[in-house]
Motif scaffolding. Structure first.
Motif, short mmCIF file in Angstrom:
data_model
loop_
_atom_site.label_atom_id
_atom_site.label_comp_id
_atom_site.label_asym_id
_atom_site.label_seq_id
_atom_site.Cartn_x
_atom_site.Cartn_y
_atom_site.Cartn_z
N ALA A 540 0.82 -1.21 0.00
CA ALA A 540 0.00 0.00 0.00
C ALA A 540 0.85 1.26 0.00
N THR A 541 2.01 1.20 0.63
CA THR A 541 2.85 2.40 0.75
C THR A 541 3.98 2.45 -0.27
N ALA A 542 4.18 1.39 -1.05
CA ALA A 542 5.29 1.36 -2.02
C ALA A 542 5.04 2.35 -3.15
N LYS A 543 6.12 2.85 -3.69
CA LYS A 543 6.07 3.77 -4.83
C LYS A 543 6.26 2.93 -6.10
N TRP A 544 5.14 2.52 -6.67
CA TRP A 544 5.21 1.54 -7.74
C TRP A 544 5.68 2.13 -9.06
N TRP A 545 5.72 3.45 -9.16
CA TRP A 545 6.24 4.00 -10.41
C TRP A 545 7.73 3.73 -10.53
N SER A 728 14.43 -0.78 -7.12
CA SER A 728 13.71 -1.73 -6.27
C SER A 728 13.81 -1.33 -4.81
N ILE A 729 14.99 -0.82 -4.41
CA ILE A 729 15.17 -0.34 -3.04
C ILE A 729 14.33 0.91 -2.80
N ARG A 730 14.35 1.86 -3.76
CA ARG A 730 13.61 3.12 -3.60
C ARG A 730 12.10 2.89 -3.62
N ALA A 731 11.65 1.84 -4.30
CA ALA A 731 10.21 1.58 -4.36
C ALA A 731 9.62 1.31 -2.99
N PHE A 732 10.44 0.81 -2.07
CA PHE A 732 9.96 0.50 -0.71
C PHE A 732 10.49 1.49 0.32
N GLY A 733 10.88 2.67 -0.16
CA GLY A 733 11.27 3.73 0.75
C GLY A 733 12.69 3.67 1.24
N GLY A 734 13.50 2.75 0.73
CA GLY A 734 14.89 2.65 1.14
C GLY A 734 15.79 3.53 0.30
N SER A 735 17.00 3.71 0.78
CA SER A 735 17.95 4.53 0.04
C SER A 735 19.36 4.14 0.46
N LEU A 736 20.23 3.92 -0.55
CA LEU A 736 21.64 3.65 -0.33
C LEU A 736 22.46 4.49 -1.29
N HIS A 737 23.70 4.77 -0.89
CA HIS A 737 24.61 5.47 -1.79
C HIS A 737 24.81 4.60 -3.03
N ALA A 785 12.91 -5.48 -1.40
CA ALA A 785 13.64 -4.99 -2.57
C ALA A 785 14.23 -6.15 -3.38
N VAL A 786 14.74 -7.15 -2.68
CA VAL A 786 15.31 -8.31 -3.38
C VAL A 786 14.23 -9.06 -4.14
N LEU A 787 13.06 -9.25 -3.50
CA LEU A 787 11.98 -9.94 -4.19
C LEU A 787 11.54 -9.19 -5.44
N LEU A 788 11.43 -7.87 -5.36
CA LEU A 788 11.04 -7.09 -6.53
C LEU A 788 12.13 -7.14 -7.60
N TYR A 789 13.38 -7.03 -7.19
CA TYR A 789 14.48 -7.09 -8.16
C TYR A 789 14.50 -8.42 -8.90
N ARG A 790 14.34 -9.53 -8.19
CA ARG A 790 14.35 -10.83 -8.85
C ARG A 790 13.09 -11.04 -9.70
N LEU A 791 11.98 -10.43 -9.28
CA LEU A 791 10.78 -10.49 -10.10
C LEU A 791 11.00 -9.81 -11.44
N LEU A 792 11.67 -8.65 -11.41
CA LEU A 792 11.88 -7.88 -12.64
C LEU A 792 12.93 -8.52 -13.54
N THR A 793 13.97 -9.09 -12.96
CA THR A 793 15.11 -9.57 -13.76
C THR A 793 15.10 -11.07 -14.02
N PHE A 794 14.34 -11.84 -13.24
CA PHE A 794 14.39 -13.29 -13.40
C PHE A 794 13.04 -13.90 -13.77
N TRP A 795 11.98 -13.52 -13.05
CA TRP A 795 10.71 -14.21 -13.23
C TRP A 795 9.85 -13.60 -14.34
#
Length: 814
Positions: A540-545, A728-737, A785-795
């Motif tokens: 509900a809170t993810a930024k799906w764009w 994928s990290i930013r979609a769930f509100g995370g942020s890394l350098h 983020a890992v689940l979304l990343y693998r969904l986009l690149t693998f599944w």
């Protein structure tokens, strides 16, 4: 002729009949280690592990079961529970002590001593677990075992030693003692549950722990030797109507029966006058489980029709060998005639064969193996197969060459009647390999075709695989890797037009086991983190764009992979079709490791595009080599950059760690180069690389446009995956350098490429989740983020990849 371990003493050596039957045999050990004890120990350890796994993943179920038991016994009269507690507390120790005293009166003190040793060891370990380990390491599995408060313990010192004692002392055949002992143990467990100082899971762990100590102690110390001596064997032979004069035990073969050579007189049977020699195969009950794990492994791994039993009783083994021997004799196979069978007490059985003087094929010198002898061996196989008899162990020990030079088939204990086509072809394959190891592929096939024919030999071609051979033959073929291809070549020369469908002998490969272990490990890491994630809230809170950006980045990766391949192929390749090939690779990755799938598919594509096989392999190798070099350089560079920053990724890839890893790798490589075999292997690999890949790179370097295309594709491929992971990290509100994201991706990609699982499945998820968590992301954000990343690149690319694969196959592009 030189006497071997299979030769019996001549009649004149045996001398005249004497009182009793003198038996020349080595002194039997007083104690033996039974394979059964080792198997039961392993089963108990597996049971203990299963309890640990169960309580760690099903806490609510075990706690619910405990609550039901407590509530069910809460209405029982207190006086009854008190009496049961008192009886169990006294009886759980009194009954084993009484049995020990009874055994001492029967002068069986050694058995009691071994059982006491098992009990002491179990008691010591339970004390350590309860008093030291549990208080110092609370949480996890230990907390799951402990239920009901601080007074409970993960294992129970009052029951575990008793179970270990009962297991080691052995009460087989003493039903009253067994019933009394286990009744007291069960009553003690029940009263512990009702009083809430024991849990179901802790009692199960205690049971398996006690059994493991009991069986482990028995195997380590050994049990009294139950095998009947030679005199008992001769007494059993006498009951068959023979009068033994003298006997000698032959040297035993690995996993084989005891063998005795016996001289007998004529008595009650139509036997030749004077002395006559027999060969006795003695089957010991304790040996029936020898090699069980290997047989189970072969049974599970190989396809067999019909399925065979990995574990047979003594009676079953006796019947199987007898039936095979009678069937082979009826089929006209030259084999020693079975003249009688008998039990030897309760612990052994014997099979009496007419003795044939001779030597095993494995002990013959090479010059003694003539073409006439080979043809005779093939005739015996043909007779076996004509009657649908499968031997299953046609190695050099199963063929006996008699004094007259004729071949005899022996050792029928693993055979089967009414065998299927696959079993018969496996026999043919085994015999081809056995003889080729001695006389070479050319002579073996040339003599075989005279007897069995070209069509029959052609049926063995797809089965000439190491996995189809016996253990000894596999070891020999491992040192002579060209033997099986040479046999195939010799057979194919006979009928070059024959088309034979390949045969899949393995149900699974060892790589499958590695994949399952890797997936289990990944699940152990990822599932607990995912289970703690509120997926509804995150969705509900993810930024799906951001996910839409990730889809675009994933799409760019296929164009980048196409550029990477096109850049290292001097010939012209169409961009659109090459992109489709890379997309098809996403479907192929479902059934093969990522690196293997990409190389095989691209090589096939280049060959279909008109590139010769050699240059095609070299081109794909060049692109892979440059990709690997670039990947390593990027990892080192960004590792140093990340290590020099002050962000949260300092624990993931500090520059000091990178230096240590590189130095360690250099030292290990230097040590490996001191090993001749490793040095030869590396030299051969480098030679093949410089003879194919490097010249291909030189061709590409002569075209700056090709080089820019190839290197640009490599860099763009890494960049697209980094962008996909970042969004994928930013979609769930995370942020890394961004440098941290680069290091995390490069590390996980290296792990995924090395993993033997399809598409790096399991390894990539685990490494990404751990790396992102170390980098500072919350566990739930990292897992999502890992689940979304693998969904986009693998599944997600699997379905369009399948469509591309089907389209390219129709166009004969792959």
């Amino acid at each position: 002729m030189t006497q071997t371990h299979d030769e019996a003493p001549q009649p004149e050596e045996l001398g005249a009949p004497t009182v009793g039957v003198p038996v020349d045999e080595p002194e039997a050990p007083d104690r033996i280690r039974r394979p059964t004890d080792a198997i039961r120990f392993a089963a108990s350890v597996l049971g203990l592990v299963a309890v640990m796994v169960l309580v760690s993943i099903a806490k609510q179920t075990t706690h619910g079961l405990q609550s039901d038991i407590v509530e069910g016994t809460a209405h029982a009269p207190r006086i009854l529970l008190s009496l049961a507690t008192l009886a169990s507390s006294f009886g759980v120790l009194a009954v084993p002590v009484a049995f020990a005293i009874e055994r001492m009166f029967h002068k069986d003190g050694m058995r009691v001593a071994i059982a006491l040793l098992a009990a002491v060891l179990a008691f010591a370990l339970t004390i350590i677990l309860d008093d030291w380990v549990a208080p110092s390491a609370p949480g996890g599995v230990l907390d799951s075992l402990i239920w009901g408060g601080h007074d409970t313990a993960p294992v129970h010192t009052d029951i575990a030693p008793v179970i270990a004692f009962v297991t080691a002392v052995g009460m087989a055949g003493r039903t009253r003692w067994q019933a009394a002992t286990w009744a007291m143990i069960g009553l003690a467990a029940l009263t512990g549950l009702t009083a809430s100082y024991a849990s179901v899971s802790a009692l199960a762990a205690t049971y398996f722990l006690g059994r493991a100590f009991g069986h482990g102690t028995l195997y380590a110390v050994g049990t009294p030797n139950p095998r009947p001596p030679g005199t008992s064997v001769m007494a059993a032979l006498s009951r068959l109507g023979f009068k033994p004069l003298r006997a000698r035990q032959a040297a035993a073969l690995p996993d084989g029966p005891r063998v005795y050579f016996v001289a007998v007189e004529r008595g009650g049977r139509a036997l030749p006058s004077g002395e006559w020699q027999l060969r006795l195969n003695v089957l010991d009950r304790d040996q029936q489980t020898a090699g069980l794990f290997y047989r189970v492994w072969r049974l599970l791994r190989l396809r067999a029709n019909p399925p065979r039993r990995a574990l047979r009783s003594l009676r079953r083994s006796l019947e199987q060998e007898s039936l095979m021997s009678y069937a082979a004799t009826a089929a006209g196979v030259r084999t020693p005639r079975l003249v009688g069978t008998s039990e030897v007490g309760t612990e052994a059985a014997l099979l009496a064969y007419e003795h044939v003087q001779g030597r095993r094929l494995s002990s013959l010198a090479d010059e003694e193996i003539t073409d006439e002898l080979l043809v005779d061996v093939w005739r015996q196989l043909k007779r076996l197969q004509a009657s649908r008899l499968a031997h299953r162990r046609l190695d050099g020990e199963a063929i006996l060459i008699a004094a007259d030079g004729r071949a005899h088939i022996i050792d029928m204990r693993s055979g089967e009647i009414a065998a299927g086509d696959l079993a018969l072809r496996l026999d043919l394959t085994q015999l081809l390999t056995t003889l080729a190891l001695r006389v070479g592929a050319e002579r073996t096939v040339a003599t075989a075709v005279k007897v069995v024919g070209e069509a029959t030999l052609a049926g063995a071609v797809p089965l000439l695989q190491r996995v189809a051979l016996s253990r000894e033959s596999r070891a020999a073929v491992r040192h002579d890797k060209e033997l099986l291809p040479q046999i195939r070549e010799q057979i194919v020369r006979l009928e070059p037009e024959t088309t034979i469908a390949p045969v899949q002998l393995e149900r699974f490969r060892p790589r499958t086991i590695i994949s399952m272990v890797a997936l289990t490990f990944a699940a152990y890491i990822v599932i607990p983190q995912v289970s703690s994630v509120d997926l509804t809230h995150l969705a509900a809170t993810a930024k799906w764009w951001w996910a839409a950006v990730g889809v675009a980045a994933a799409g760019v990766s296929y164009v980048a992979a196409a550029w990477m391949l096109i850049g290292f192929v001097p010939e012209r390749l169409p961009l659109w079709r090459t992109v489709l090939v890379q997309l098809a690779g996403s479907f192929v990755k479902l059934v093969a490791p990522a690196a293997v799938a990409g190389v095989a598919l691209n090589t096939r594509y280049l060959q279909r595009s008109g590139v010769r096989p050699g240059p095609a392999v070299a081109s794909v190798g060049a692109s892979q080599l440059m990709g690997m070099v670039t990947h390593i350089l990027l990892l080192i560079s960004f590792g140093f950059i990340t290590g020099s920053t002050t962000n949260a990724t300092k624990d993931l890839a500090p520059s000091r760690l990178i230096v240590i890893v590189l130095l360690t790798a250099a030292i290990l490589a230097g040590l490996a180069m001191t090993i001749p075999k490793a040095r030869r292997t590396v030299t051969a690999r480098l030679k093949s690389m410089f003879s194919g890949v490097v010249p291909r790179l030189v061709d590409v370097l002569q075209s700056p446009r090709k080089m820019i295309t190839g290197m640009g594709g490599i860099l763009l491929l890494s960049a697209s995956f980094v962008v996909c992971l970042d969004v994928s990290i930013r979609a769930f509100g995370g942020s890394l350098h961004w440098t941290s994201v680069v290091v995390v991706y490069l590390t996980a990609n290296a792990v995924g490429s090395a993993a033997p699982t399809p598409g790096g499945l399991g390894a990539v998820e685990a490494s990404l989740t751990v790396a992102l968590t170390i980098s500072g992301l919350p566990a739930e954000t990292a897992a999502s983020a890992v689940l979304l990343y693998r969904l986009l690149t693998f599944w997600l690319p699997v379905l369009p990849g399948w469509a591309s694969f089907a389209y390219l196959q129709r166009k004969e592009a792959i």
